[in-house]
Design a protein around this motif. Structure first.
Motif, PDB file in Angstrom:
ATOM      1  N   SER A 117       1.558   9.087  -2.988  1.00 15.96           N
ATOM      2  CA  SER A 117       0.812   7.975  -3.588  1.00 15.96           C
ATOM      3  C   SER A 117       0.236   7.035  -2.823  1.00 15.96           C
ATOM      4  CB  SER A 117       1.852   7.284  -4.626  1.00 15.96           C
ATOM      5  OG  SER A 117       1.003   6.575  -5.437  1.00 15.96           O
ATOM      6  N   PRO A 118      -1.061   7.471  -2.086  1.00 19.66           N
ATOM      7  CA  PRO A 118      -1.627   6.679  -0.906  1.00 19.66           C
ATOM      8  C   PRO A 118      -2.032   5.190  -1.805  1.00 19.66           C
ATOM      9  CG  PRO A 118      -2.979   8.518  -1.739  1.00 19.66           C
ATOM     10  CD  PRO A 118      -1.666   8.774  -2.315  1.00 19.66           C
ATOM     11  N   ARG A 119      -2.473   5.308  -2.935  1.00 19.97           N
ATOM     12  CA  ARG A 119      -2.947   4.400  -3.787  1.00 19.97           C
ATOM     13  C   ARG A 119      -2.192   2.896  -3.640  1.00 19.97           C
ATOM     14  NH1 ARG A 119      -7.004   2.869  -7.438  1.00 19.97           N
ATOM     15  NH2 ARG A 119      -6.456   1.343  -9.042  1.00 19.97           N
ATOM     16  N   MET A 120      -0.817   3.231  -4.023  1.00 13.40           N
ATOM     17  CA  MET A 120       0.298   2.301  -4.178  1.00 13.40           C
ATOM     18  C   MET A 120       0.810   2.024  -2.831  1.00 13.40           C
ATOM     19  SD  MET A 120       0.402   2.079  -7.039  1.00 13.40           S
ATOM     20  CE  MET A 120       1.696   1.191  -7.762  1.00 13.40           C
ATOM     21  N   GLN A 121       0.565   2.994  -1.794  1.00  8.32           N
ATOM     22  CA  GLN A 121       1.003   2.641  -0.316  1.00  8.32           C
ATOM     23  C   GLN A 121       0.093   1.450   0.192  1.00  8.32           C
ATOM     24  OE1 GLN A 121       2.830   5.988   2.230  1.00  8.32           O
ATOM     25  NE2 GLN A 121       1.665   7.197   0.661  1.00  8.32           N
ATOM     26  N   TYR A 122      -1.093   1.815  -0.123  1.00  7.47           N
ATOM     27  CA  TYR A 122      -2.220   0.843   0.343  1.00  7.47           C
ATOM     28  C   TYR A 122      -1.839  -0.644  -0.273  1.00  7.47           C
ATOM     29  CZ  TYR A 122      -5.081   4.310   2.763  1.00  7.47           C
ATOM     30  OH  TYR A 122      -5.612   5.253   3.724  1.00  7.47           O
ATOM     31  N   VAL A 137       5.742  -7.506 -10.118  1.00  6.92           N
ATOM     32  CA  VAL A 137       5.872  -6.211 -10.112  1.00  6.92           C
ATOM     33  C   VAL A 137       4.897  -5.265 -10.336  1.00  6.92           C
ATOM     34  CG1 VAL A 137       7.386  -4.430 -11.214  1.00  6.92           C
ATOM     35  CG2 VAL A 137       8.360  -6.748 -10.767  1.00  6.92           C
ATOM     36  N   ILE A 138       4.649  -4.441  -9.441  1.00  4.47           N
ATOM     37  CA  ILE A 138       3.513  -3.632  -9.558  1.00  4.47           C
ATOM     38  C   ILE A 138       4.035  -2.100 -10.024  1.00  4.47           C
ATOM     39  CG2 ILE A 138       1.274  -2.486  -8.760  1.00  4.47           C
ATOM     40  CD1 ILE A 138       1.148  -4.680  -6.842  1.00  4.47           C
ATOM     41  N   VAL A 139       3.608  -1.568 -11.369  1.00  2.64           N
ATOM     42  CA  VAL A 139       3.971  -0.245 -11.724  1.00  2.64           C
ATOM     43  C   VAL A 139       2.783   0.824 -11.752  1.00  2.64           C
ATOM     44  CG1 VAL A 139       5.131   0.777 -13.537  1.00  2.64           C
ATOM     45  CG2 VAL A 139       5.961  -1.487 -13.036  1.00  2.64           C
ATOM     46  N   GLN A 140       3.154   1.786 -11.129  1.00  2.00           N
ATOM     47  CA  GLN A 140       2.129   3.004 -11.325  1.00  2.00           C
ATOM     48  C   GLN A 140       2.556   3.649 -12.645  1.00  2.00           C
ATOM     49  OE1 GLN A 140       1.600   5.703  -7.787  1.00  2.00           O
ATOM     50  NE2 GLN A 140       1.749   7.380  -9.368  1.00  2.00           N
ATOM     51  N   VAL A 141       1.655   3.727 -13.601  1.00  2.00           N
ATOM     52  CA  VAL A 141       2.025   4.458 -14.824  1.00  2.00           C
ATOM     53  C   VAL A 141       1.370   5.937 -14.658  1.00  2.00           C
ATOM     54  CG1 VAL A 141       1.602   4.640 -17.295  1.00  2.00           C
ATOM     55  CG2 VAL A 141       1.857   2.620 -16.191  1.00  2.00           C
ATOM     56  N   ASP A 172      -0.687  -0.046 -12.747  1.00  2.00           N
ATOM     57  CA  ASP A 172      -1.842   0.563 -12.360  1.00  2.00           C
ATOM     58  C   ASP A 172      -1.857   1.855 -13.208  1.00  2.00           C
ATOM     59  OD1 ASP A 172      -3.680   1.684 -10.831  1.00  2.00           O
ATOM     60  OD2 ASP A 172      -2.907   1.051  -8.755  1.00  2.00           O
ATOM     61  N   TRP A 173      -2.826   1.836 -13.911  1.00  2.00           N
ATOM     62  CA  TRP A 173      -2.687   3.148 -14.917  1.00  2.00           C
ATOM     63  C   TRP A 173      -3.462   4.299 -14.428  1.00  2.00           C
ATOM     64  CZ3 TRP A 173      -0.507   2.822 -19.814  1.00  2.00           C
ATOM     65  CH2 TRP A 173      -0.355   1.605 -20.365  1.00  2.00           C
ATOM     66  N   HIS A 222      -3.835  -5.521 -15.557  1.00  2.00           N
ATOM     67  CA  HIS A 222      -3.984  -4.091 -15.483  1.00  2.00           C
ATOM     68  C   HIS A 222      -5.200  -3.473 -14.309  1.00  2.00           C
ATOM     69  CE1 HIS A 222      -2.139  -3.681 -19.457  1.00  2.00           C
ATOM     70  NE2 HIS A 222      -2.472  -5.103 -19.682  1.00  2.00           N
ATOM     71  N   LEU A 223      -4.641  -2.446 -13.877  1.00  2.00           N
ATOM     72  CA  LEU A 223      -5.723  -1.710 -13.012  1.00  2.00           C
ATOM     73  C   LEU A 223      -5.897  -0.398 -13.371  1.00  2.00           C
ATOM     74  CD1 LEU A 223      -4.168  -2.903  -9.583  1.00  2.00           C
ATOM     75  CD2 LEU A 223      -6.035  -3.952 -10.845  1.00  2.00           C
ATOM     76  N   CYS A 224      -7.010   0.100 -13.082  1.00  2.00           N
ATOM     77  CA  CYS A 224      -7.163   1.564 -13.650  1.00  2.00           C
ATOM     78  C   CYS A 224      -7.718   2.175 -12.525  1.00  2.00           C
ATOM     79  CB  CYS A 224      -8.182   1.628 -15.077  1.00  2.00           C
ATOM     80  SG  CYS A 224      -7.332   0.734 -16.408  1.00  2.00           S
ATOM     81  N   VAL A 225      -7.655   3.833 -12.456  1.00  2.00           N
ATOM     82  CA  VAL A 225      -8.272   4.528 -11.484  1.00  2.00           C
ATOM     83  C   VAL A 225      -9.718   5.052 -11.808  1.00  2.00           C
ATOM     84  CG1 VAL A 225      -6.123   5.388 -10.655  1.00  2.00           C
ATOM     85  CG2 VAL A 225      -7.010   6.677 -12.553  1.00  2.00           C
ATOM     86  N   THR A 226      -9.949   4.849 -13.227  1.00  2.00           N
ATOM     87  CA  THR A 226     -11.213   5.266 -13.685  1.00  2.00           C
ATOM     88  C   THR A 226     -11.801   4.316 -14.835  1.00  2.00           C
ATOM     89  OG1 THR A 226     -10.546   6.658 -15.462  1.00  2.00           O
ATOM     90  CG2 THR A 226     -10.775   7.544 -13.413  1.00  2.00           C
TER      91      THR A 226
END
Length: 210
Positions: free
Chosen positions: A41-46, A127-131, A156-157, A193-197
């Motif tokens: 999960s490079p996005r969450m590592q960044y 708290v940041i959660v990757q969904v 982070d959706w 909320h964050l989204c990848v698209t």
């Protein structure tokens, strides 16, 4: 259902008895939760590196497997907490066995996450959660942390968990319908909320009231 209620009640009691304040209130903390292989999960590592570079103490929680970035492992502002990797759910076979295995997996993850997020790590500012499937039990634990520890929840959706479940159980399955309701209810009340698209952002805005 009874097992889930007992597990949730135990989690609430445990968190109330063992709540921990930040070791240094002058230093902001953030917890980043990846219910998957952290190294994949490079996005969450960044995200973790970015917060660390801006003076936050970062607790990165997830599963082992692929090695995380070297810059994370050597960063004094980052602590990595590896959870026990759950057994994979096997598609095919009797449907009731799939459901029972899924329930047991949820209970096990629920307890592991609760102990880590409510006891092992200091109280975070965010708290940041990757969904990314599975959304159960990630979101309910994140909401517990948000309420019981007074933090801001950022989601982070990446994907919708219920849509993946539907591939095995079908769109009309009551389990899938419950998962959709759960994901919408638990997810839509986050603080940010964050989204990848852009398409996912539009879906959340249009149909989820985000």
């Amino acid at each position: 259902m009874i097992v889930l209620l007992v597990a949730l009640s135990s989690i609430v009691l445990l968190s109330l008895l063992l709540r921990r304040p930040p070791p240094d209130s002058k230093i902001p903390h953030v917890t980043i939760l990846v219910l998957g292989d952290i190294g994949r999960s490079p996005r969450m590592q960044y995200h973790a590196l970015s917060f660390a570079a801006n003076g936050f103490k970062v607790d990165l929680v997830g599963y082992s497997g692929t090695n995380p970035f070297d810059s994370l492992q050597t960063n004094d502002n980052v602590r990595i907490h590896f959870l026990d990797t759950p057994a994979k759910l096997r598609a095919g076979g009797a449907r009731y066995l799939y459901v029972l295995n899924a329930l047991w997996r949820v209970v096990k993850q629920l307890v592991d996450l609760a102990v880590c997020l409510l006891v092992r790590v200091p109280r975070p500012m965010y708290v940041i959660v990757q969904v990314n499937p599975p959304a159960i039990p990630t979101l309910i634990i994140a909401q517990f942390v948000r309420v019981l520890r007074g933090t801001k929840l950022i989601i982070d959706w990446h994907n919708f968990g219920f849509s993946i479940m539907a591939l095995n159980l079908g769109q009309r399955s009551k389990v899938v319908q419950f998962a959709k309701w759960y994901e919408k209810t638990m997810g839509s009340t986050a603080d940010l909320h964050l989204c990848v698209t852009k398409a996912m952002a539009d879906e959340l805005r249009r149909n989820w009231g985000v």
